[in-house]
Design a protein around this motif. Structure first.
Motif, PDB file in Angstrom:
ATOM      1  N   GLU A 181       0.794  -1.210   0.000  1.00 38.73           N
ATOM      2  CA  GLU A 181       0.000   0.000   0.000  1.00 38.73           C
ATOM      3  C   GLU A 181       0.836   1.274   0.000  1.00 38.73           C
ATOM      4  O   GLU A 181       0.308   2.365  -0.055  1.00 38.73           O
TER       5      GLU A 181
ATOM      6  N   ASN B 214     -19.651   4.316   1.707  1.00 37.92           N
ATOM      7  CA  ASN B 214     -18.343   4.957   1.835  1.00 37.92           C
ATOM      8  C   ASN B 214     -17.707   5.393   0.514  1.00 37.92           C
ATOM      9  O   ASN B 214     -16.484   5.423   0.371  1.00 37.92           O
TER      10      ASN B 214
ATOM     11  N   TYR C 208      -5.572   6.606  -1.471  1.00 36.85           N
ATOM     12  CA  TYR C 208      -5.867   5.623  -2.517  1.00 36.85           C
ATOM     13  C   TYR C 208      -7.217   5.953  -3.123  1.00 36.85           C
ATOM     14  O   TYR C 208      -8.143   6.327  -2.402  1.00 36.85           O
TER      15      TYR C 208
ATOM     16  N   CYS D  22     -10.331   4.142  -5.376  1.00 37.38           N
ATOM     17  CA  CYS D  22     -10.862   2.839  -5.769  1.00 37.38           C
ATOM     18  C   CYS D  22     -11.948   3.049  -6.822  1.00 37.38           C
ATOM     19  O   CYS D  22     -12.790   3.954  -6.680  1.00 37.38           O
TER      20      CYS D  22
ATOM     21  N   MET E 106     -14.269   5.584  -4.607  1.00 32.66           N
ATOM     22  CA  MET E 106     -13.956   5.745  -3.190  1.00 32.66           C
ATOM     23  C   MET E 106     -12.598   6.407  -3.001  1.00 32.66           C
ATOM     24  O   MET E 106     -11.705   6.273  -3.845  1.00 32.66           O
TER      25      MET E 106
ATOM     26  N   ARG F 203      -9.785   6.017  -0.053  1.00 34.07           N
ATOM     27  CA  ARG F 203      -9.376   5.317   1.161  1.00 34.07           C
ATOM     28  C   ARG F 203      -8.082   5.943   1.675  1.00 34.07           C
ATOM     29  O   ARG F 203      -7.237   6.358   0.879  1.00 34.07           O
TER      30      ARG F 203
ATOM     31  N   TYR G 159      -4.684   2.812   3.942  1.00 33.06           N
ATOM     32  CA  TYR G 159      -4.809   1.367   3.738  1.00 33.06           C
ATOM     33  C   TYR G 159      -5.659   1.171   2.501  1.00 33.06           C
ATOM     34  O   TYR G 159      -6.577   1.956   2.238  1.00 33.06           O
TER      35      TYR G 159
ATOM     36  N   ALA H  82     -10.328   0.298   5.846  1.00 31.76           N
ATOM     37  CA  ALA H  82      -9.591   1.559   5.840  1.00 31.76           C
ATOM     38  C   ALA H  82     -10.518   2.709   6.195  1.00 31.76           C
ATOM     39  O   ALA H  82     -11.730   2.638   6.004  1.00 31.76           O
ATOM     40  N   SER H  83      -9.920   3.768   6.681  1.00 29.92           N
ATOM     41  CA  SER H  83     -10.685   5.006   6.830  1.00 29.92           C
ATOM     42  C   SER H  83     -10.999   5.521   5.429  1.00 29.92           C
ATOM     43  O   SER H  83     -10.218   5.344   4.489  1.00 29.92           O
ATOM     44  N   THR H  84     -12.140   6.152   5.287  1.00 24.25           N
ATOM     45  CA  THR H  84     -12.511   6.705   3.992  1.00 24.25           C
ATOM     46  C   THR H  84     -12.763   8.198   4.132  1.00 24.25           C
ATOM     47  O   THR H  84     -12.869   8.730   5.236  1.00 24.25           O
TER      48      THR H  84
END
Length: 199
Positions: free
Chosen positions: A54, A86, A138, A140, A178, A180, A183, A188-190
């Motif tokens: 990551e 999320n 990150y 997604c 998303m 993130r 992580y 993971a926290s978003t």
């Protein structure tokens, strides 16, 4: 008789000298060289731990490229970011209207996932670096109909990475997008994507 006695005495002395050989000092064998100790192997270096997937080592520092909307031809949000959802679901407001529409990288980064998940369908995760708060960021992109990138590939903001689809646990053509933090996988926290990609 004297001659005979003298001859016998001479023979006796010769026999005595013949029977007593001089003792010679035996030459000592050279001391055996001690076997050479095998040289010790150099200390083995501890194996370097692989960099966490990551946090690709190709990207460091803060994000500098800016952000762009991930679905240029689709701007309708059918479901927004909430505590129970999320990410944001992007369509064009017409059922099936975004099928096959381009998905682009929202920011410069490195692809860390490009594959299939039972829930996300064909999906992509891109690592972008750290934001101004120090979070590893990150993006997604889920439910794609196809993937145009592979893991490890560097992508530029606005580069096409796939197409909108209806794969995995999806109920219509859309892009589930998303953000993130720190992580790349579930748990993971978003963050609200609209805080990054203007709408």
């Amino acid at each position: 008789l004297c001659m005979l006695l003298g001859l016998m005495a001479g023979c006796g002395s010769q026999a005595a000298s013949a029977g007593t050989e001089p003792e010679t000092a035996s030459s000592a064998e050279p001391a055996e060289e001690p076997a050479e100790e095998p040289s010790a192997d150099p200390a083995e270096q501890p194996a370097e731990e692989p960099a966490p997937v990551e946090v690709p080592t190709t990207l460091v520092g803060t994000i500098t490229s800016g952000w762009t909307w991930p679905a240029p031809s689709c701007h309708h949000i059918s479901q927004g970011y909430t505590s129970g959802h999320n990410g944001i679901d992007i369509t064009n407001g017409v059922p099936g209207g975004c099928a096959g529409a381009p998905i682009v990288a929202a920011c410069d980064g490195t692809v860390v996932v490009a594959g299939y998940s039972r829930s996300a369908g064909n999906w992509i995760v891109i690592y972008h670096g750290r934001d101004n708060s120090g979070n590893q960021v990150y993006t997604c992109y889920m439910h794609c109909s196809r993937l145009d990138v592979s893991t490890g590939q560097h992508v530029s903001m606005g580069q096409q990475i796939g197409a909108i689809g209806n794969t995995g646990q999806s109920f219509g053509y859309h892009l589930h997008f998303m953000i993130r933090l720190n992580y790349m996988y579930a748990g993971a926290s978003t963050a609200n994507p609209l805080n990054y990609v203007g709408y």
